[in-house]
Design a protein around this motif. Sequence first.
Motif, PDB file in Angstrom:
ATOM      1  N   PRO A 166       0.822  -1.218   0.000  1.00 43.67           N
ATOM      2  CA  PRO A 166       0.000   0.000   0.000  1.00 43.67           C
ATOM      3  C   PRO A 166       0.852   1.263   0.000  1.00 43.67           C
ATOM      4  N   TYR A 167       0.291   2.336  -0.504  1.00 42.90           N
ATOM      5  CA  TYR A 167       0.944   3.637  -0.429  1.00 42.90           C
ATOM      6  C   TYR A 167      -0.141   4.699  -0.293  1.00 42.90           C
ATOM      7  N   THR A 168       0.287   5.926  -0.039  1.00 45.37           N
ATOM      8  CA  THR A 168      -0.651   7.024   0.202  1.00 45.37           C
ATOM      9  C   THR A 168      -0.603   8.021  -0.945  1.00 45.37           C
ATOM     10  N   ASP A 169      -1.769   8.462  -1.389  1.00 47.40           N
ATOM     11  CA  ASP A 169      -1.794   9.570  -2.343  1.00 47.40           C
ATOM     12  C   ASP A 169      -2.603  10.728  -1.767  1.00 47.40           C
ATOM     13  N   PHE A 170      -2.386  11.886  -2.358  1.00 51.89           N
ATOM     14  CA  PHE A 170      -3.046  13.107  -1.906  1.00 51.89           C
ATOM     15  C   PHE A 170      -4.097  13.519  -2.925  1.00 51.89           C
ATOM     16  N   ILE A 171      -5.277  13.852  -2.440  1.00 45.40           N
ATOM     17  CA  ILE A 171      -6.377  14.274  -3.294  1.00 45.40           C
ATOM     18  C   ILE A 171      -6.986  15.548  -2.719  1.00 45.40           C
ATOM     19  N   LYS A 235      -2.241  -1.545   9.903  1.00 51.68           N
ATOM     20  CA  LYS A 235      -1.448  -0.799  10.884  1.00 51.68           C
ATOM     21  C   LYS A 235       0.021  -1.172  10.757  1.00 51.68           C
ATOM     22  N   ASP A 236       0.881  -0.240  11.176  1.00 51.29           N
ATOM     23  CA  ASP A 236       2.312  -0.525  11.114  1.00 51.29           C
ATOM     24  C   ASP A 236       2.764  -1.233  12.381  1.00 51.29           C
ATOM     25  N   GLU A 237       4.080  -1.401  12.519  1.00 51.77           N
ATOM     26  CA  GLU A 237       4.627  -2.145  13.656  1.00 51.77           C
ATOM     27  C   GLU A 237       4.386  -1.454  14.993  1.00 51.77           C
ATOM     28  N   LYS A 238       4.036  -0.157  14.954  1.00 49.10           N
ATOM     29  CA  LYS A 238       3.730   0.573  16.185  1.00 49.10           C
ATOM     30  C   LYS A 238       2.223   0.722  16.398  1.00 49.10           C
ATOM     31  N   ASN A 239       1.458  -0.074  15.645  1.00 47.25           N
ATOM     32  CA  ASN A 239      -0.001  -0.092  15.759  1.00 47.25           C
ATOM     33  C   ASN A 239      -0.642   1.226  15.307  1.00 47.25           C
ATOM     34  N   ILE A 240       0.020   1.902  14.367  1.00 44.76           N
ATOM     35  CA  ILE A 240      -0.498   3.163  13.828  1.00 44.76           C
ATOM     36  C   ILE A 240      -1.122   2.897  12.461  1.00 44.76           C
ATOM     37  N   VAL A 241      -2.331   3.399  12.263  1.00 43.50           N
ATOM     38  CA  VAL A 241      -3.059   3.140  11.019  1.00 43.50           C
ATOM     39  C   VAL A 241      -2.357   3.799   9.832  1.00 43.50           C
ATOM     40  N   VAL A 242      -2.577   3.211   8.650  1.00 43.27           N
ATOM     41  CA  VAL A 242      -1.920   3.660   7.422  1.00 43.27           C
ATOM     42  C   VAL A 242      -2.955   4.319   6.510  1.00 43.27           C
ATOM     43  N   ALA A 243      -2.605   5.473   5.962  1.00 45.57           N
ATOM     44  CA  ALA A 243      -3.522   6.212   5.090  1.00 45.57           C
ATOM     45  C   ALA A 243      -3.442   5.706   3.656  1.00 45.57           C
ATOM     46  N   ALA A 244      -4.608   5.547   3.030  1.00 47.59           N
ATOM     47  CA  ALA A 244      -4.669   5.273   1.593  1.00 47.59           C
ATOM     48  C   ALA A 244      -4.755   6.587   0.827  1.00 47.59           C
ATOM     49  N   HIS A 245      -5.606   7.498   1.324  1.00 48.30           N
ATOM     50  CA  HIS A 245      -5.779   8.804   0.681  1.00 48.30           C
ATOM     51  C   HIS A 245      -5.823   9.891   1.749  1.00 48.30           C
ATOM     52  N   ILE A 246      -5.091  10.960   1.504  1.00 51.35           N
ATOM     53  CA  ILE A 246      -5.184  12.167   2.321  1.00 51.35           C
ATOM     54  C   ILE A 246      -5.965  13.188   1.508  1.00 51.35           C
ATOM     55  N   SER A 247      -7.135  13.550   2.003  1.00 53.52           N
ATOM     56  CA  SER A 247      -8.006  14.466   1.268  1.00 53.52           C
ATOM     57  C   SER A 247      -8.041  15.831   1.947  1.00 53.52           C
ATOM     58  N   ILE A 248      -7.523  16.841   1.225  1.00 54.72           N
ATOM     59  CA  ILE A 248      -7.663  18.217   1.687  1.00 54.72           C
ATOM     60  C   ILE A 248      -8.838  18.830   0.933  1.00 54.72           C
ATOM     61  N   ARG A 249      -9.173  20.077   1.186  1.00 53.11           N
ATOM     62  CA  ARG A 249     -10.367  20.652   0.554  1.00 53.11           C
ATOM     63  C   ARG A 249     -10.155  22.093   0.126  1.00 53.11           C
ATOM     64  N   ARG A 250     -10.771  22.416  -1.007  1.00 55.23           N
ATOM     65  CA  ARG A 250     -10.717  23.777  -1.528  1.00 55.23           C
ATOM     66  C   ARG A 250     -11.947  24.042  -2.396  1.00 55.23           C
ATOM     67  N   PHE A 251     -12.431  25.269  -2.366  1.00 56.09           N
ATOM     68  CA  PHE A 251     -13.323  25.720  -3.422  1.00 56.09           C
ATOM     69  C   PHE A 251     -12.453  25.878  -4.670  1.00 56.09           C
ATOM     70  N   GLY A 252     -12.899  25.307  -5.772  1.00 53.17           N
ATOM     71  CA  GLY A 252     -12.090  25.343  -6.991  1.00 53.17           C
ATOM     72  C   GLY A 252     -11.224  24.115  -7.165  1.00 53.17           C
ATOM     73  N   GLY A 253     -11.123  23.277  -6.132  1.00 49.31           N
ATOM     74  CA  GLY A 253     -10.430  22.003  -6.243  1.00 49.31           C
ATOM     75  C   GLY A 253      -8.992  22.090  -6.714  1.00 49.31           C
ATOM     76  N   LYS A 254      -8.657  21.260  -7.690  1.00 48.13           N
ATOM     77  CA  LYS A 254      -7.276  21.136  -8.166  1.00 48.13           C
ATOM     78  C   LYS A 254      -6.764  22.433  -8.776  1.00 48.13           C
ATOM     79  N   GLU A 255      -7.647  23.201  -9.395  1.00 47.55           N
ATOM     80  CA  GLU A 255      -7.230  24.475  -9.993  1.00 47.55           C
ATOM     81  C   GLU A 255      -6.687  25.419  -8.920  1.00 47.55           C
ATOM     82  N   GLN A 256      -7.353  25.460  -7.766  1.00 44.71           N
ATOM     83  CA  GLN A 256      -6.887  26.297  -6.656  1.00 44.71           C
ATOM     84  C   GLN A 256      -5.563  25.774  -6.097  1.00 44.71           C
TER      85      GLN A 256
END
Length: 263
Positions: A166-171, A235-256
């Motif tokens: 698995p890996y994490t992407d930003f949206i 979860k990783d070896e320290k029992n910390i959950v792993v992110a699939a997607h990090i979602s931030i937010r904006r009016f205007g989305g990707k253009e902004q």
Amino acid sequence: MGDLPQIIPINSSNAKKALLSFEFGIGGILFGLIFLVLGLVILNYTKIIDLSFVLPKNIATKLPQKNLTVQEKAKKIEYATIWIGDPNDTTGRAILLSKNRGLQNALLIDTFNLVSEDEVIMGTFKSLQQIPGSNDIYFILNNPLNSQEVKIRIKTKITQKEKKNPYTDFIVDNLSIKPTEKNNFGMEKLFAYNGLDEDMEKIKKIIRSGDVVRVWLNGYVNTDASGKPEKVMLKDEKNIVVAAHISIRRFGGKEQINTELKQ
């Protein structure tokens, strides 16, 4: 010899009047056009009308624009703001919207929730931490309504030989549109986290303390002793959950976001 044709003298006074009338006519038309253009620009600035529907986008975006408040932007798409973290922000990076935005998908309902056993958690960004000996990083989120915090692991994208990992992407969640299945519920992909310096530069430009972040956790389906399938959060070896997607937010989305990355 016949009489010569008589030359009728031109009345100089009438000629001047005609010329002046012509000049004033042209001047009046030009003045009217200038007044009309200025009026349209002012109406566009105050958002009474939107010239982007009649002008090419590259021209419309260069006209003077009045920054709407996040409440005004939300109202345009028939939502309301239920929480505002930064009263001076107009991008929507630190707001929660009314529950009717989640009518098409309950996972899109805005509510602070840091229970790491759920598929989706939501909080405000506090800080990030480097992980010694790894390109992965930790995101620390908090709930601004109480003192709860949670740590999330951001996984580096791996090579093709290890593509099952698995890996994490930003949206970015485009708050300017109503989320439906046809528009991927307003989610627009930004970049996969590769653990590079340029990735960190991007993160620091588009995410700051207090931003609302929705995290889609990485999980897998496990079968319990009774044969019933259940989703388990990775979860990783320290029992910390792993992110699939990090979602931030904006009016205007990707253009902004692209505008912010150029700054």
